[in-house]
Design a protein around this motif. Structure first.
Motif, short mmCIF file in Angstrom:
data_model
loop_
_atom_site.label_atom_id
_atom_site.label_comp_id
_atom_site.label_asym_id
_atom_site.label_seq_id
_atom_site.Cartn_x
_atom_site.Cartn_y
_atom_site.Cartn_z
N MET A 167 40.47 27.80 129.90
CA MET A 167 41.88 28.11 130.15
C MET A 167 42.80 27.19 129.35
O MET A 167 43.83 27.63 128.84
CB MET A 167 42.18 28.01 131.65
N ALA A 168 42.42 25.92 129.24
CA ALA A 168 43.23 24.98 128.46
C ALA A 168 43.29 25.41 126.99
O ALA A 168 44.35 25.39 126.37
CB ALA A 168 42.65 23.58 128.58
N THR A 169 42.16 25.83 126.44
CA THR A 169 42.11 26.28 125.04
C THR A 169 42.89 27.58 124.86
O THR A 169 43.57 27.78 123.84
CB THR A 169 40.65 26.47 124.60
N GLN A 196 45.95 28.23 122.15
CA GLN A 196 45.93 29.30 121.16
C GLN A 196 47.02 30.33 121.43
O GLN A 196 47.56 30.94 120.49
CB GLN A 196 44.54 29.94 121.14
N ALA A 197 47.40 30.54 122.68
CA ALA A 197 48.50 31.45 123.00
C ALA A 197 49.81 30.90 122.43
O ALA A 197 50.63 31.66 121.89
CB ALA A 197 48.62 31.61 124.51
N LYS A 198 49.97 29.60 122.51
CA LYS A 198 51.17 28.97 121.95
C LYS A 198 51.20 29.12 120.43
O LYS A 198 52.24 29.40 119.84
CB LYS A 198 51.22 27.50 122.34
N GLN A 199 50.03 28.97 119.81
CA GLN A 199 49.94 29.13 118.35
C GLN A 199 50.27 30.55 117.92
O GLN A 199 50.84 30.77 116.84
CB GLN A 199 48.53 28.75 117.88
N LEU A 200 49.94 31.52 118.76
CA LEU A 200 50.19 32.93 118.45
C LEU A 200 51.56 33.39 118.95
O LEU A 200 51.88 34.58 118.87
CB LEU A 200 49.09 33.81 119.05
N HIS A 201 52.33 32.46 119.50
CA HIS A 201 53.67 32.76 120.02
C HIS A 201 53.63 33.82 121.12
O HIS A 201 54.52 34.66 121.21
CB HIS A 201 54.60 33.22 118.88
N LEU A 202 52.59 33.73 121.93
CA LEU A 202 52.51 34.61 123.11
C LEU A 202 53.25 33.90 124.23
O LEU A 202 52.68 33.20 125.07
CB LEU A 202 51.04 34.86 123.49
N ASP A 203 54.54 34.08 124.24
CA ASP A 203 55.42 33.36 125.15
C ASP A 203 55.62 34.15 126.43
O ASP A 203 56.69 34.71 126.68
CB ASP A 203 56.76 33.08 124.46
N LYS A 204 54.57 34.21 127.25
CA LYS A 204 54.62 34.95 128.50
C LYS A 204 54.21 34.03 129.65
O LYS A 204 53.55 33.02 129.45
CB LYS A 204 53.68 36.16 128.46
N GLY A 211 47.98 19.97 127.09
CA GLY A 211 49.23 19.24 126.94
C GLY A 211 50.43 20.10 127.30
O GLY A 211 50.46 20.78 128.33
N ASP A 212 51.43 20.14 126.42
CA ASP A 212 52.67 20.90 126.66
C ASP A 212 52.44 22.40 126.72
O ASP A 212 53.28 23.13 127.25
CB ASP A 212 53.70 20.58 125.58
N ALA A 213 51.32 22.86 126.18
CA ALA A 213 51.05 24.31 126.21
C ALA A 213 50.81 24.81 127.64
O ALA A 213 50.88 26.01 127.90
CB ALA A 213 49.85 24.64 125.34
N ALA A 214 50.52 23.88 128.54
CA ALA A 214 50.30 24.26 129.94
C ALA A 214 51.59 24.29 130.74
O ALA A 214 51.60 24.73 131.90
CB ALA A 214 49.32 23.29 130.59
N GLU A 215 52.68 23.85 130.15
CA GLU A 215 53.95 23.77 130.86
C GLU A 215 54.37 25.13 131.41
O GLU A 215 54.36 26.14 130.72
CB GLU A 215 55.05 23.25 129.92
N GLY A 216 54.71 25.14 132.70
CA GLY A 216 55.20 26.35 133.34
C GLY A 216 54.15 27.26 133.93
O GLY A 216 54.49 28.24 134.61
N VAL A 256 51.05 27.68 146.32
CA VAL A 256 51.34 27.96 144.92
C VAL A 256 51.83 26.68 144.25
O VAL A 256 52.69 25.98 144.79
CB VAL A 256 52.40 29.06 144.76
N MET A 257 51.27 26.38 143.08
CA MET A 257 51.66 25.19 142.32
C MET A 257 52.01 25.59 140.89
O MET A 257 51.75 26.72 140.48
CB MET A 257 50.54 24.14 142.34
N LYS A 258 52.58 24.66 140.16
CA LYS A 258 52.90 24.90 138.76
C LYS A 258 52.75 23.61 137.97
O LYS A 258 52.63 22.52 138.54
CB LYS A 258 54.33 25.43 138.61
N VAL A 259 52.78 23.74 136.66
CA VAL A 259 52.74 22.57 135.78
C VAL A 259 54.17 22.25 135.35
O VAL A 259 54.87 23.11 134.81
CB VAL A 259 51.86 22.82 134.54
N SER A 260 54.59 21.04 135.61
CA SER A 260 55.93 20.59 135.22
C SER A 260 55.83 19.17 134.69
O SER A 260 55.35 18.27 135.39
CB SER A 260 56.87 20.63 136.42
N ASN A 261 56.26 18.99 133.44
CA ASN A 261 56.20 17.66 132.80
C ASN A 261 54.79 17.07 132.86
O ASN A 261 54.60 15.91 133.21
CB ASN A 261 57.20 16.70 133.45
#
Length: 367
Positions: A230-232, A236-244, A262-267, A355-360
């Motif tokens: 999931m981390a990878t 790769q989603a960030k690299q492909l600009h899959l901003d969902k 890292g920051d790719a997990a934000e949100g 329910v949890m989320k990633v923030s900072n």
């Protein structure tokens, strides 16, 4: 050597052997099947730390009826075939009446036929596939079924306003089970599944699946999988600009995620078992911190609870697999660190999710 000396040596040897046999008799052995190496080692290692803490406490307090408790650990590497080998050894060679684990749904389902045939109880700490409910009379778990979590994930996506979902899931009983429940529930709520892509455990390149998902233009991506994968995926989603928006499940609650993504997990939003904060958890948390100089999380507390629960039923006189099975069905509100435990007629438990989320780069409450 004189005859007298020889006789003394023989007597000493006999006394030593008798003593060894006596010490052996004073141990109560149970089994454990965990992924201690391989892709799932993070889950096995964390569970084992909680189990070892409980074991130390039990033996320090006199064991069970004056006998030391011993856990025989076997490594399944998160592979069903290795789990089968492990249960065969534990049931037929070590002849343990109960096995704690596996944590993987696929491994639990693979060992279930052998466990039922040999009347060896299996008590899983983390497996959640809904099929385990019907896996047999000797199969128990202290973690709720995907039938609960998959529904919650679908309702969460719908509540957040999403109507078109893609599903990117690990091709295992865990991932497939969650995909099925999420897909059915999301569509019942009026949503639409626009893409479904599977990946194999251990995979490192997800660009092909992500490209297909991007082309389907979903509002949200549901992602049940293992931590490293999931981390990878997020990188790769960030690299492909899959901003969902990504929605994940309980296995997302791992420091590995933040360390790799890292920051790719934000949100990212995910569901997990609600953290218990009562006196039983506080006692566990304090002991874990003193023992390991670290905070004990969900996996650690589940492993801890499993050993404490097994010790409790054995103390009550259950020693064979059949007796332990019957005793577990009678358990009501056992005070675990991860919450109270009561088994239903299928060996399942009901517990509250949150329910949890990633923030900072931190895991925080979603609401």
């Amino acid at each position: 050597m004189t005859t007298r000396t020889f006789i003394v040596l023989v007597i000493s040897l006999i006394i030593t052997l008798i003593g060894c046999g006596k010490r052996e008799e004073e141990r109560i052995k149970i089994g454990a099947i965990l992924p201690l190496t391989g892709e799932g080692a993070i889950y096995g290692e964390r569970t084992k730390r909680g189990m070892d803490l409980a074991l130390e406490e039990i033996n320090r307090e006199g064991g069970i009826g004056g006998k030391k408790l011993e856990i025989i650990y076997e490594d399944d590497r998160l592979e069903p075939k290795d789990g089968v080998n492990a249960i065969q050894k534990l049931a037929t060679v070590d002849k343990v009446p109960i096995v704690i684990g596996p944590v993987s749904s696929g491994v639990v389902l693979a060992v279930a036929p052998i466990a039922n045939r040999t009347k060896t109880v299996v008590l899983s700490t983390y497996a959640s596939n809904y099929k385990i409910t019907e896996a047999g009379d000797y199969i128990f778990r202290i973690y709720p079924s995907d039938a609960f979590q998959g529904v919650l994930d679908a309702k969460l996506a719908h509540k957040m306003g999403f109507r078109k979902a893609a599903i990117l899931y690990v091709n295992s009983d865990y991932g497939v089970g969650l995909r099925n429940v999420f897909s059915r529930t999301f569509q019942e709520l009026g949503g639409r599944i626009v893409a479904e892509e599977a990946f194999e455990a251990g995979k490192t390149d997800f660009r092909a699946q992500l490209a297909k998902i991007k082309a389907a233009r979903p509002d949200v991506v549901f992602m049940p999988g293992n931590a490293k994968e999931m981390a990878t995926i997020l990188l790769q989603a960030k690299q492909l600009h899959l901003d969902k928006q990504f929605i994940a499940t309980d296995s997302f609650l791992a420091d590995t995620i933040i360390g790799i993504a890292g920051d790719a997990a934000e949100g990212v939003v995910f569901t997990t078992l609600a953290e218990n904060k009562d006196e039983n958890y506080q006692k566990f948390a304090k002991a874990f911190r003193e023992r390991y100089n670290a905070d004990g999380g969900l996996l650690e507390s589940l492993g801890y609870d499993a050993v404490k629960l097994v010790a409790e039923v054995i103390k009550g006189g259950a020693t064979t697999g059949e007796q332990i099975k019957d005793a577990l069905y009678r358990i009501r509100d056992f005070p675990g660190a991860a919450g109270k435990i009561t088994f239903d007629a299928n060996g399942d438990v009901a517990k509250e999710f949150t329910v949890m989320k990633v923030s900072n780069r931190r895991f925080v409450n979603f609401e």
